[in-house]
Design a protein around this motif. Sequence first.
Motif, PDB file in Angstrom:
ATOM      1  N   SER A  84       0.852  -1.179   0.000  1.00  0.00           N
ATOM      2  CA  SER A  84       0.000   0.000   0.000  1.00  0.00           C
ATOM      3  C   SER A  84       0.893   1.236   0.000  1.00  0.00           C
ATOM      4  O   SER A  84       2.055   1.191   0.398  1.00  0.00           O
ATOM      5  CB  SER A  84      -0.926   0.025   1.224  1.00  0.00           C
ATOM      6  N   THR A  85       0.341   2.354  -0.472  1.00  0.00           N
ATOM      7  CA  THR A  85       1.111   3.597  -0.546  1.00  0.00           C
ATOM      8  C   THR A  85       0.291   4.748   0.007  1.00  0.00           C
ATOM      9  O   THR A  85      -0.943   4.690   0.067  1.00  0.00           O
ATOM     10  CB  THR A  85       1.510   3.926  -1.999  1.00  0.00           C
ATOM     11  N   ASP A  86       0.991   5.801   0.416  1.00  0.00           N
ATOM     12  CA  ASP A  86       0.307   7.001   0.879  1.00  0.00           C
ATOM     13  C   ASP A  86       1.214   8.198   0.683  1.00  0.00           C
ATOM     14  O   ASP A  86       2.445   8.097   0.781  1.00  0.00           O
ATOM     15  CB  ASP A  86      -0.071   6.872   2.355  1.00  0.00           C
ATOM     16  N   VAL A  87       0.599   9.330   0.380  1.00  0.00           N
ATOM     17  CA  VAL A  87       1.293  10.604   0.268  1.00  0.00           C
ATOM     18  C   VAL A  87       0.732  11.515   1.351  1.00  0.00           C
ATOM     19  O   VAL A  87      -0.474  11.761   1.395  1.00  0.00           O
ATOM     20  CB  VAL A  87       1.102  11.238  -1.122  1.00  0.00           C
ATOM     21  N   LEU A  88       1.609  11.990   2.220  1.00  0.00           N
ATOM     22  CA  LEU A  88       1.174  12.778   3.371  1.00  0.00           C
ATOM     23  C   LEU A  88       1.758  14.180   3.282  1.00  0.00           C
ATOM     24  O   LEU A  88       2.987  14.339   3.292  1.00  0.00           O
ATOM     25  CB  LEU A  88       1.625  12.109   4.674  1.00  0.00           C
ATOM     26  N   PRO A  89       0.921  15.201   3.218  1.00  0.00           N
ATOM     27  CA  PRO A  89       1.412  16.577   3.075  1.00  0.00           C
ATOM     28  C   PRO A  89       1.823  17.182   4.412  1.00  0.00           C
ATOM     29  O   PRO A  89       1.180  18.101   4.931  1.00  0.00           O
ATOM     30  CB  PRO A  89       0.196  17.299   2.481  1.00  0.00           C
ATOM     31  N   GLU A  90       2.886  16.646   4.987  1.00  0.00           N
ATOM     32  CA  GLU A  90       3.379  17.148   6.265  1.00  0.00           C
ATOM     33  C   GLU A  90       4.858  16.825   6.404  1.00  0.00           C
ATOM     34  O   GLU A  90       5.429  16.093   5.593  1.00  0.00           O
ATOM     35  CB  GLU A  90       2.587  16.545   7.424  1.00  0.00           C
ATOM     36  N   GLU A  91       5.473  17.374   7.438  1.00  0.00           N
ATOM     37  CA  GLU A  91       6.889  17.124   7.653  1.00  0.00           C
ATOM     38  C   GLU A  91       7.121  15.628   7.854  1.00  0.00           C
ATOM     39  O   GLU A  91       6.403  14.972   8.609  1.00  0.00           O
ATOM     40  CB  GLU A  91       7.383  17.893   8.873  1.00  0.00           C
ATOM     41  N   PRO A  92       8.151  15.071   7.185  1.00  0.00           N
ATOM     42  CA  PRO A  92       8.355  13.617   7.257  1.00  0.00           C
ATOM     43  C   PRO A  92       8.654  13.108   8.661  1.00  0.00           C
ATOM     44  O   PRO A  92       8.254  11.997   9.005  1.00  0.00           O
ATOM     45  CB  PRO A  92       9.539  13.384   6.308  1.00  0.00           C
ATOM     46  N   GLU A  93       9.350  13.896   9.481  1.00  0.00           N
ATOM     47  CA  GLU A  93       9.654  13.440  10.838  1.00  0.00           C
ATOM     48  C   GLU A  93       8.389  13.098  11.608  1.00  0.00           C
ATOM     49  O   GLU A  93       8.276  12.029  12.214  1.00  0.00           O
ATOM     50  CB  GLU A  93      10.441  14.506  11.614  1.00  0.00           C
ATOM     51  N   TYR A  94       7.415  14.005  11.576  1.00  0.00           N
ATOM     52  CA  TYR A  94       6.188  13.795  12.328  1.00  0.00           C
ATOM     53  C   TYR A  94       5.345  12.676  11.719  1.00  0.00           C
ATOM     54  O   TYR A  94       4.774  11.847  12.436  1.00  0.00           O
ATOM     55  CB  TYR A  94       5.382  15.093  12.381  1.00  0.00           C
ATOM     56  N   ALA A  95       5.267  12.657  10.384  1.00  0.00           N
ATOM     57  CA  ALA A  95       4.458  11.638   9.723  1.00  0.00           C
ATOM     58  C   ALA A  95       4.988  10.236   9.988  1.00  0.00           C
ATOM     59  O   ALA A  95       4.217   9.308  10.279  1.00  0.00           O
ATOM     60  CB  ALA A  95       4.423  11.919   8.220  1.00  0.00           C
TER      61      ALA A  95
END
Length: 292
Positions: A85-96
């Motif tokens: 599965s994949t996901d794109v998250l519009p946030e800072e990578p550290e927090y995500a």
Amino acid sequence: MKTALPIVVGVDGSEPSLRAVDWAADEAALRGAPLRLVYASLWERYEGAALAQDLGRPSEEVTAEGIVRTAAQRAGLRQAGLEISTDVLPEEPEYALVREGHDAAALVLGTRGRSGFVEMLLGSVSLTVAARADCPVIVLRGSHDNQVRAGARGRVVVGVGEKAADSAALRFAVQEAKLRHATLDAVRAWRCPAHETTDHPLLAGEPARLHALHASDVLDQALEDVPADLDLKRRTVEGPARRVLLDASYNADLLVVGARRNPGHLGLQLGRVAHTVLHHAACAVAVVPEQA
């Protein structure tokens, strides 16, 4: 039937992150677990060349969706039949990624380091995630090109600390060694403080012997419940733990260390040993959270 927790890998289209995808795909296949690929960034487009070259497109045209789609194809070719599965998250990578670790068996990260110090300094994202995630974090540095493949050397090294009873790091290392049919090399470093030395010829070496015996006892207690069918190597080595584990990393596929978590403490929670091996180990490093 309980669904296995996924192996989560952070991707950004760079060459190190694509090697991390390979490692994570192998890890997921070994565990019979799903693989989850996550791209997290506040920027929509990727400014890099590795993935753009694979796609035959200018780097400024490579989007987040293209990155995770291509990474998923790569993982599927490497491990056929893998649930991805994949996901794109519009946030800072550290927090995500730290949040993704709440429901993951492990996080896998590649790191490019910083400018001319790529072989010396760990990327800030990997360092932050390793320090704060509440699941094991496996970090592959830029210098790990020829040791990424799981099982290349058939050896998993684990550092055994003073508080070795019920160690999450040891349990993780045992699991990894069993999955890979590899030797588990359990290492306990010890030192004799300078103030305990003596000039008396009849007592010379006695403090060192006592510290060595204590290290051996700690190691024996920690390894009491290791399965009998596991190929186990136990070692006590005189010297700073950081140096001892760095030396051991040169002949290992994976180096496992624990990191104590202090509830309520918001700062980076990595001890000196974990911090050092993340920056300088010659193989992939797994940082496993331990309760304080």
